[in-house]
Design an enzyme around this catalytic site. Structure first.
Site, short mmCIF file in Angstrom:
data_model
loop_
_atom_site.label_atom_id
_atom_site.label_comp_id
_atom_site.label_asym_id
_atom_site.label_seq_id
_atom_site.Cartn_x
_atom_site.Cartn_y
_atom_site.Cartn_z
N HIS A 228 19.04 -1.55 3.08
CA HIS A 228 19.54 -0.61 2.55
C HIS A 228 20.62 0.53 3.59
O HIS A 228 20.61 0.43 4.61
CB HIS A 228 18.13 0.32 1.99
CG HIS A 228 17.93 1.48 3.21
ND1 HIS A 228 17.96 1.42 4.34
CD2 HIS A 228 17.22 2.48 2.91
CE1 HIS A 228 17.61 2.32 5.17
NE2 HIS A 228 17.49 3.38 3.81
N TYR A 259 16.03 8.76 -1.75
CA TYR A 259 15.47 9.90 -1.47
C TYR A 259 16.12 10.82 -0.53
O TYR A 259 17.36 9.61 -0.27
CB TYR A 259 14.24 8.49 0.17
CG TYR A 259 15.16 8.01 1.00
CD1 TYR A 259 15.40 8.60 2.31
CD2 TYR A 259 15.00 6.96 0.39
CE1 TYR A 259 14.88 7.93 3.06
CE2 TYR A 259 15.49 5.83 1.91
CZ TYR A 259 15.71 6.53 2.87
OH TYR A 259 15.65 5.55 4.63
N ASP A 558 -18.09 -12.44 -3.67
CA ASP A 558 -19.56 -13.41 -4.16
C ASP A 558 -19.53 -14.35 -5.19
O ASP A 558 -18.35 -14.43 -6.16
CB ASP A 558 -20.55 -12.11 -4.90
CG ASP A 558 -18.88 -11.81 -6.42
OD1 ASP A 558 -17.57 -11.80 -6.07
OD2 ASP A 558 -19.77 -11.23 -7.84
#
Length: 833
Positions: A228, A259, A558
């Site tokens: 990036h 950002y 389970d």
């Protein structure tokens, strides 16, 4: 803490990688009293040249994923204690109405996961915190005062110093690992260019280099480095006079995959707003060959100034200067392409290799979660159970064993890793399906399902029908409340119609991805008694529902376990990651002799046939008596359905009369045709996964592993204590007895929304007045009870039927009430008949 010191000949533990993840693991192992730790890295300590060294270090603690948020919160606290974190706050802004609604939901996730102080800001309030932004182009922001910047290199150095001061660890830079030696299925040594280190265990914490270490030991590591971009501007007039590096909150502009963070008088931009730039790990330069460091590549201007992202309509530069107009008149002092790593599902890779004892991984970890990951892995290595600090944590979504056989291929890992990069900041609904690498695993019923207009979702590579277009006509017969907005995405009203049609008539459901784990041998009974918490010394032909626990008493699974002979049991679990993770646990705990484990993944198919007319459909196809007296609930038989050998379990996950039917895969097509043809006289429909795992099972209160029950919960908290027999000596028994004696602090309960037609989403906070007392684990609409359903864990004093609470969703409060369980057919008249 130097490359000049002598490399030891032996160690208890060798950690490869001295970035923030490796240093955190060493620090936490030392805290637990471990010693004999050697940490090596090819680069200089502690700016080693990996992602830690160039990462801007922005930490936004709120994510939709509870594990990742908890890891981030732990990291903030840890690095803060080490004076390696700047809690300047963080703001995420909304450019679109859709993003603004998302930020409302995100704040709610933060409240559920315990992120403190999160609030929604108006555009003006955002601008008051970050004056250089153009408030006219945003709808508002989500602000968390505790977010900020991690000083990752400083944190690494501080953690290493702590571990060294304890006499627990030595750190060696400029040390290149050339091989990991194994023998007799266990780690033997790490070979470096400075010598060989005999050791008992190895932790690979090398992020972008991870696949290369996998090649050394013949293990697939589904990870791809992606570059990036990061730029630092020339000084901005708006930041003139700044005396500190960070005086403003960090900023995210996710609608354009950007950002920002302050660098004193300059401003930094991080950009994912370009096509994925994938990097082969073989092509990453060695430290001595890299101009700056191995994880940094030359800046590619076209990916910043031109629009190359396939899903975004502006270049990074255009989007950045729209939000921060000051960029229009300023250049950039520094710009580079920096590598991070991405897995096919965007989650880290944690845990021990199944086939090589002592070989551990902590990869695809960002600075945001690095401190927490070190804690989890250290606890796991030392105690055998992953914990975050002293708290139970569910790492199944990050477990190395979640990957399926196809995941390690270059084609798959690069395609899906690139997609994760492309979507890293995008608004992706949990129901949104990947478009590449599809159709990998198909049940023998796939073509029949296509003909019925199946809407296929992917699960562990399997193509699974979520609903069937052929059932659209049922909407003329059954009422289904409408949904809108986020809740309507990836949902069809057909799911509600299918639910009601099965309740009234009969449905057929594809069970082929479910896995039967066959346990046989002279010690099989002894083993299953130790493995499962229920008593399995039962009659042949009996099915028992039972949890499988870890040593903390947390629920690992389970299952329905069937005794098919004196020395033969079959444990049925889900598909994909459930199958691989559960099968591994069973194999690892099996005795060396006297037990054989055989997981039926591809050699078995299955169909569920449920509904009031299920017996009428199946009985004409077999000579076996399917009456309730002859074939009772939770019983199993092997017989022929027409000419097809089947294992039939009289169990039901939808709360209706019916059977699960398992057969060798090659019989699958004929099995479907027989049942489907017979079912047409009884209004049979094909049932999709949406109604099966959603509304139908929630009405009955049946648990879903990984959603309602996880290792964070014991069976008593999860409401399945009835399936525990403490007279047997099972794994986790001691912890469970202690928990039982201490009493319940929290327990799961069903809640129904007070207003008809309303439905909410999972992960939303449950409120008692203004206090967050729990969060929604699972939610859907109960079409048979005509009410929205939410399940959540609540403090025991609130877990009483009739207690009024509220749930928050997209900024609105919805009243709901604790209800009796089950919500539907409490007397089981519809099942046992």
């Amino acid at each position: 803490m130097s490359a000049e010191t002598q490399l030891p000949d032996s160690a208890e533990t060798v950690i490869i990688g001295a970035g923030c993840v490796g240093c955190s693991a060493a620090y936490h192992l030392a805290e637990q009293g471990r010693d004999g730790i050697v940490v090596v890295d090819q680069g200089p300590l502690f700016e080693t040249g990996g992602s830690t060294s160039h990462a801007p270090g922005l930490v936004f603690q709120t994510t939709e994923n509870e594990l990742m948020s908890r890891l981030a919160q732990y990291t903030v606290d840890l690095y803060g204690d080490l004076d390696s974190f700047a809690d300047c706050g963080g703001i995420e802004v909304a450019y679109t109405e859709e993003r603004w609604d998302y930020l409302k939901r995100k704040r709610e996730y933060g409240r559920s996961w315990g992120v403190e102080g999160g609030e929604l800001l108006s555009p003006a309030e955002v601008a008051a915190e970050i004056p250089q932004i153009n408030e006219s182009v945003i709808h508002g922001g989500y602000y968390v005062p505790g977010d900020g910047k991690a000083h990752a290199v400083d944190a690494s150095r501080a953690m290493a110093r702590e571990a060294e001061d304890r006499g627990a660890a030595d750190f060696h830079g400029h040390t290149t690992v050339t091989d990991i030696e194994t023998g007799d299925d266990e780690v033997e040594a790490v070979v470096t260019d400075r010598g060989r280190i005999d050791c008992e265990e190895v932790l690979v914490a090398t992020n972008i280099w991870g696949p290369l270490f996998g090649e050394m030991v013949g293990v697939d590591v589904p990870l791809v480095p992606c570059a990036h971009q990061y730029l630092v501007s020339e000084p901005l007039e708006e930041l003139a006079g700044a005396s500190e590096e960070l005086e403003q909150p960090i900023l995210r502009h996710q609608d354009y995959s950007l950002y920002f963070r302050q660098h004193g008088e300059s401003y930094g931009i991080g950009s994912y707003d370009h096509e994925p730039l994938l990097v082969d790990p073989e092509d990453i330069r060695a430290p001595e060959e890299a101009e700056e460091m191995p994880s940094i590549r030359e800046f590619t201007e076209e990916h910043f100034y031109e629009q190359t992202h396939p899903d975004i309509d502006k270049s990074a530069y255009d989007a950045a200067r729209e939000l921060v107009p000051a960029f229009e008149d300023n250049g950039f002092e520094r710009a580079f392409n920096g590598m991070f790593s991405f897995t096919p599902d965007g989650m880290p890779i944690l845990g021990e290799t199944e086939d090589i004892d002592g070989l551990w991984w902590a990869l695809a970890v960002w600075v945001t979660q690095s401190g927490g990951v070190g804690s989890v892995v250290a606890e796991w290595m030392d105690e055998g159970v992953p914990r975050l600090g002293e708290e139970k944590v569910d790492v199944s979504g990050a477990h190395v064993e979640r990957f399926q056989p196809h995941s390690g291929s270059r084609a798959f890992s690069y395609a899906r890793g690139g997609q994760q990069y492309q979507e890293v900041y995008q608004l992706i609904h949990p129901n949104e399906q990947p478009q590449n690498q599809r159709g990998l695993r198909r049940s023998p019923f796939y073509e029949r399902q296509k003909e019925l207009g199946a809407e296929f979702y992917e699960s562990g590579g399997w193509e699974v029908p979520q609903w069937y277009g052929a059932n659209e006509s049922l909407l003329e017969e059954y009422d289904v409340p409408e949904r809108s907005g986020w809740l309507a995405q990836g949902w069809s009203p057909i799911q509600g119609a299918e639910h009601q049609a099965v309740r009234e008539n009969v449905g057929i459901y594809d069970l082929s991805r479910y896995t039967g784990i066959e346990i046989t041998g002279e010690r099989a009974l002894e083993f299953v008694q130790r493995l499962f918490a229920n008593d399995l010394d039962c009659d042949v032909g009996q099915v028992r529902y039972t949890p499988m626990l870890d040593h903390d008493g947390g629920i690992l699974a389970d299952m329905a376990v069937t005794r098919l002979g004196d020395e033969r049991f079959v444990a049925t679990t889900g598909g994909g990651a459930s199958a691989t993770e559960h099968t591994r646990w069973i194999r690892e705990h099996a005795p060396e002799k006297g037990v054989t484990i055989d997981a039926h993944v591809s050699d078995q198919c299955g169909l569920g046939v449920w509904g009031p007319k299920a017996r009428e459909v199946l009985q004409p196809l077999t000579d076996e008596d399917l009456s309730n007296d002859a074939f009772g609930y939770f019983r199993a038989k092997e017989f022929y359905l027409d000419s097809i050998p089947v294992l039939a379990l009289r169990v039901s996950y939808v709360g209706e009369l019916g059977w699960e039917l398992y057969a060798p895969t090659e019989y699958g097509g004929r099995l479907w045709d027989l049942i489907w043809e017979q079912g047409q006289d009884h209004d049979m429909i094909a049932l999709g996964n949406g109604a099966f795992l959603g509304s139908m099972r929630l009405e009955k209160g049946y648990r879903l592993w990984g959603t309602d029950v996880t290792p964070e919960h014991d069976p008593y908290e999860a409401g399945i204590g009835f399936a525990v027999d403490t007279d047997t000596d099972f794994i986790g028994r001691e912890a469970l007895l202690e928990a039982k004696e201490a009493g319940l602090e929290r327990e799961i309960v069903p809640l129904t929304l007070d207003d008809a037609g309303e439905v909410v989403d999972g992960g939303k906070p449950i409120l008692d007045d203004e206090e967050v007392v729990g969060h929604v684990k699972a939610a859907d609409y109960g079409y048979s009870i005509d009410a929205g359903i939410a399940y959540g864990y609540l403090p025991s004093d609130l877990a009483e039927p009739g207690v009024s609470l509220a749930v928050e969703y997209e900024g609105e409060r919805y009243p709901l009430t604790v209800a009796e369980e089950p919500l539907f057919d409490p007397g089981r008249e519809k099942i046992i008949r």
